[in-house]
Scaffold this active site. Structure first.
Site, PDB file in Angstrom:
ATOM      1  N   ASP A  98       0.857  -1.183   0.000  1.00  0.00           N
ATOM      2  CA  ASP A  98       0.000   0.000   0.000  1.00  0.00           C
ATOM      3  C   ASP A  98       0.895   1.235   0.000  1.00  0.00           C
ATOM      4  O   ASP A  98       1.822   1.346   0.809  1.00  0.00           O
ATOM      5  CB  ASP A  98      -0.892   0.026   1.241  1.00  0.00           C
ATOM      6  CG  ASP A  98      -1.987  -1.031   1.194  1.00  0.00           C
ATOM      7  OD1 ASP A  98      -2.291  -1.521   0.092  1.00  0.00           O
ATOM      8  OD2 ASP A  98      -2.531  -1.367   2.260  1.00  0.00           O
ATOM      9  N   ASP A 110     -13.464  -4.646  -1.878  1.00  0.00           N
ATOM     10  CA  ASP A 110     -13.365  -4.433  -0.436  1.00  0.00           C
ATOM     11  C   ASP A 110     -14.723  -4.778   0.155  1.00  0.00           C
ATOM     12  O   ASP A 110     -15.745  -4.195  -0.225  1.00  0.00           O
ATOM     13  CB  ASP A 110     -12.986  -2.988  -0.119  1.00  0.00           C
ATOM     14  CG  ASP A 110     -11.569  -2.674  -0.560  1.00  0.00           C
ATOM     15  OD1 ASP A 110     -10.709  -3.575  -0.516  1.00  0.00           O
ATOM     16  OD2 ASP A 110     -11.311  -1.521  -0.969  1.00  0.00           O
TER      17      ASP A 110
END
Length: 259
Positions: free
Chosen positions: A11, A130
């Site tokens: 990330d 997600d």
């Protein structure tokens, strides 16, 4: 039988590697380019890069980081975060990525999946999901809801149905991330992973919750995933890629050997 893949996830925020828990409390943990090189040398099968605030901030992807990574590693890698047009997909692929990962923009404009697949081939299009566990309802009969913008916006969309839709539109792969498990190191959300894998015929990457290599084996065996995404356990040096693969192999999971 195809080998199961081990995929470190990096990330990135403001050009730096970051990590949080359940999409919150992110901290700076290093240089994404140097980290990518390390994981490549350790035997990672692929890498995934997410620009975690690009979509929420409405800006373009981190092309300079993509170009730097492409010069350092020689395994496939995908890039996601804020990619909302075919032109942006092209830019990322020309910068050196093999795949693009689209998440929030695809939920808001599903045609983006089919347009990307038509332009570059389904093998280049990864749809990231997600997912939040919710009480089953008419909207979300599976008990899993799609959330976008880095966990900020619930969509009232059933995750299993969205997975089927994404496949039908041309996605070549799904990356299914459990928000509830993300960063907890308590194990993947195996029920969710299994439900998605049983619903589609394209490869599914399990994401969110890896705390041990055993969790990775569970994702591939009980969850039926094609690959296990990992972050915290390798970012903080708890396990190496070799450690992960050795345990998975010992548990009966076929993996690519690390030389």
């Amino acid at each position: 039988m195809l080998s199961k893949r081990v995929i470190p996830c990096l990330d990135v925020r403001d050009g730096r590697l970051t990590k949080g828990i359940k999409f919150k409390d992110n901290i700076d943990i290093g240089d994404p380019v140097a980290t990518a090189r390390t994981y490549y040398e350790e035997g990672a099968d692929e890498l995934v890069f997410y620009d975690i605030t690009a979509s929420h901030e409405g800006r373009g992807i981190m092309l300079k980081v993509v170009e730097q990574v492409a010069r350092q590693i020689f395994i496939p890698f995908s890039v996601g975060g804020g990619i909302a047009t075919v032109e942006q997909m092209r830019d990322v692929l020309l910068a050196g990525a093999e795949k693009v990962s689209i998440n929030s923009p695809a939920v808001k404009d599903p045609d983006l999946i089919s347009k990307g697949a038509a332009a570059f081939g389904s093998q280049c299009i990864v749809v990231g999901m997600d997912v939040l566990a919710v009480p089953p309802s008419d909207q979300c009969p599976s008990g899993y809801e799609i959330v976008i913008h880095g966990g900020r916006q619930r969509m009232g969309m059933d995750a299993v149905q969205w997975a089927k839709t994404a496949e039908a539109l041309g996605a070549g792969e799904l990356c299914v991330n459990s928000i509830d498990a993300d960063g907890t190191k308590a194990g993947y959300e195996l029920k969710l992973t299994r439900m998605i894998c049983d619903a589609v015929s394209i490869p599914v990457i399990a994401s969110g919750g890896a705390g041990t290599p055993q969790h990775m084996a569970d994702a591939c065996q009980e969850g039926r995933a094609s690959a296990a995404l990992i972050a915290s356990i390798v970012h903080y040096g708890e396990y190496s890629i070799r450690d992960c693969k050795n345990v998975m192999k010992a548990r009966g999971v076929k993996v690519r050997e690390v030389w």
